[in-house]
Design a protein around this motif. Structure first.
Motif, PDB file in Angstrom:
ATOM      1  N   TYR A  90       0.930  -1.036  -0.228  1.00 14.98           N
ATOM      2  CA  TYR A  90       0.023   0.273  -0.233  1.00 14.98           C
ATOM      3  C   TYR A  90       1.176   1.271  -0.158  1.00 14.98           C
ATOM      4  CZ  TYR A  90      -3.991   3.781   1.847  1.00 14.98           C
ATOM      5  OH  TYR A  90      -4.297   4.835   2.337  1.00 14.98           O
ATOM      6  N   ILE A  91       1.747   1.309   0.942  1.00 16.71           N
ATOM      7  CA  ILE A  91       2.714   2.488   0.771  1.00 16.71           C
ATOM      8  C   ILE A  91       3.406   2.689  -0.278  1.00 16.71           C
ATOM      9  CG2 ILE A  91       4.799   3.676   2.358  1.00 16.71           C
ATOM     10  CD1 ILE A  91       3.751   1.895   4.535  1.00 16.71           C
ATOM     11  N   GLY A  98      -2.242   6.940  -6.606  1.00 19.65           N
ATOM     12  CA  GLY A  98      -3.295   7.910  -5.805  1.00 19.65           C
ATOM     13  C   GLY A  98      -3.580   7.529  -4.324  1.00 19.65           C
ATOM     14  N   PHE A  99      -4.521   8.058  -3.534  1.00 21.11           N
ATOM     15  CA  PHE A  99      -5.380   8.181  -2.743  1.00 21.11           C
ATOM     16  C   PHE A  99      -6.435   6.943  -2.633  1.00 21.11           C
ATOM     17  CE2 PHE A  99      -8.615   9.098   0.816  1.00 21.11           C
ATOM     18  CZ  PHE A  99      -7.276   8.600   1.653  1.00 21.11           C
ATOM     19  N   ILE A 100      -7.247   7.335  -3.538  1.00 21.25           N
ATOM     20  CA  ILE A 100      -9.423   6.313  -3.185  1.00 21.25           C
ATOM     21  C   ILE A 100      -8.140   5.035  -4.345  1.00 21.25           C
ATOM     22  CG2 ILE A 100     -10.652   6.705  -4.868  1.00 21.25           C
ATOM     23  CD1 ILE A 100     -10.489   9.510  -4.363  1.00 21.25           C
ATOM     24  N   PRO A 101      -7.516   5.016  -5.438  1.00 18.56           N
ATOM     25  CA  PRO A 101      -7.285   3.617  -6.020  1.00 18.56           C
ATOM     26  C   PRO A 101      -6.795   2.940  -4.412  1.00 18.56           C
ATOM     27  CG  PRO A 101      -7.097   5.080  -7.786  1.00 18.56           C
ATOM     28  CD  PRO A 101      -7.241   6.074  -6.211  1.00 18.56           C
ATOM     29  N   SER A 102      -5.501   3.395  -4.471  1.00 20.32           N
ATOM     30  CA  SER A 102      -4.862   1.685  -3.584  1.00 20.32           C
ATOM     31  C   SER A 102      -5.615   2.258  -1.944  1.00 20.32           C
ATOM     32  CB  SER A 102      -3.255   2.925  -3.698  1.00 20.32           C
ATOM     33  OG  SER A 102      -3.684   3.791  -2.272  1.00 20.32           O
ATOM     34  N   SER A 103      -5.569   3.118  -1.630  1.00 18.44           N
ATOM     35  CA  SER A 103      -6.897   2.775  -0.403  1.00 18.44           C
ATOM     36  C   SER A 103      -8.128   1.559  -0.928  1.00 18.44           C
ATOM     37  CB  SER A 103      -7.358   3.773   0.077  1.00 18.44           C
ATOM     38  OG  SER A 103      -5.913   4.863   0.408  1.00 18.44           O
ATOM     39  N   ILE A 124     -18.379  -2.457  -0.807  1.00 16.50           N
ATOM     40  CA  ILE A 124     -19.076  -0.764  -0.298  1.00 16.50           C
ATOM     41  C   ILE A 124     -18.251  -0.292   0.795  1.00 16.50           C
ATOM     42  CG2 ILE A 124     -21.184  -0.694   1.472  1.00 16.50           C
ATOM     43  CD1 ILE A 124     -22.757  -2.141   0.072  1.00 16.50           C
ATOM     44  N   THR A 125     -17.532  -1.239   1.571  1.00 17.23           N
ATOM     45  CA  THR A 125     -16.713   0.009   2.162  1.00 17.23           C
ATOM     46  C   THR A 125     -15.631   0.101   2.072  1.00 17.23           C
ATOM     47  OG1 THR A 125     -15.829  -2.389   3.322  1.00 17.23           O
ATOM     48  CG2 THR A 125     -17.811  -1.262   4.611  1.00 17.23           C
ATOM     49  N   GLY A 126     -14.852  -1.092   1.188  1.00 17.81           N
ATOM     50  CA  GLY A 126     -13.303  -0.630   0.320  1.00 17.81           C
ATOM     51  C   GLY A 126     -13.457   0.240  -0.176  1.00 17.81           C
ATOM     52  N   LEU A 133     -13.395  10.006   2.743  1.00 18.68           N
ATOM     53  CA  LEU A 133     -11.938  10.681   3.729  1.00 18.68           C
ATOM     54  C   LEU A 133     -11.528  11.612   2.943  1.00 18.68           C
ATOM     55  CD1 LEU A 133      -9.979  10.448   6.711  1.00 18.68           C
ATOM     56  CD2 LEU A 133      -9.027   8.816   4.979  1.00 18.68           C
ATOM     57  N   TRP A 134     -11.604  11.025   1.573  1.00 18.76           N
ATOM     58  CA  TRP A 134     -11.117  11.920   0.314  1.00 18.76           C
ATOM     59  C   TRP A 134     -12.611  13.771   0.289  1.00 18.76           C
ATOM     60  CZ3 TRP A 134     -13.878  13.673  -3.676  1.00 18.76           C
ATOM     61  CH2 TRP A 134     -12.646  14.511  -4.956  1.00 18.76           C
ATOM     62  N   GLY A 135     -13.356  13.202   0.700  1.00 18.57           N
ATOM     63  CA  GLY A 135     -14.235  14.450   0.555  1.00 18.57           C
ATOM     64  C   GLY A 135     -14.157  14.945   2.054  1.00 18.57           C
TER      65      GLY A 135
END
Length: 151
Positions: A90-91, A98-103, A124-126, A133-135
């Motif tokens: 992940y790191i 980017g943040f969204i796809p990797s998270s 759904i949770t993923g 969090l991005w919002g």
């Protein structure tokens, strides 16, 4: 028993170096005299780690008959090892994807490794957690890099 001593010596050395190198963290002139600044948490973490590793080293050296400890590969140890690998991946991909796809990938895979098998709940949770969090961070004015794969 010798392996445990070497591990505790290595951890003690690591946390000692961590505390020493924390002094290199740059502070602006207005936060140099503050009680809480950019060096506070690293000093706290390093001090706790140094104290724990020093106590571990002391207990390994001065106990008369320590109990033997062996690392047995149980299912929970396998999960822990896989989760550490997933965190490292992940790191590694955070800057690229980017943040969204990797998270999304991180949360989905780690929940699967922890035993969740319902695909709908995983997705759904993923997806919902990184997007929310991005919002929130975007609303607060904190910029998250979209990754280098999107040009």
């Amino acid at each position: 028993m010798i392996l445990e001593k070497w591990v505790s010596v290595t951890l003690t050395f690591f946390f000692g170096c961590y505390i020493f190198l924390t002094g290199d963290i740059y502070l602006d002139f207005w936060e140099r005299d503050d009680a809480f600044n950019a060096r506070t948490i690293p000093y706290l973490v390093g001090s706790i780690g140094l104290a724990c590793s020093a106590v571990l080293l002391y207990s390994l050296i001065w106990t008369d008959n320590p109990a033997p400890t062996y690392l047995k590969i149980t299912p929970i140890v396998k999960r822990i090892i896989w989760l550490i690998i997933v965190v490292v991946l992940y790191i590694s991909i955070l800057e690229i994807l980017g943040f969204i796809p990797s998270s999304v990938l991180f949360l989905t895979v780690s929940a699967y490794l922890l035993g969740e098998r319902r695909v709908g709940l995983l997705l759904i949770t993923g997806i919902a957690i990184p997007l929310s969090l991005w919002g929130i961070l975007t609303f607060l004015g904190i910029y998250l890099s979209p990754g280098t794969w999107i040009l």
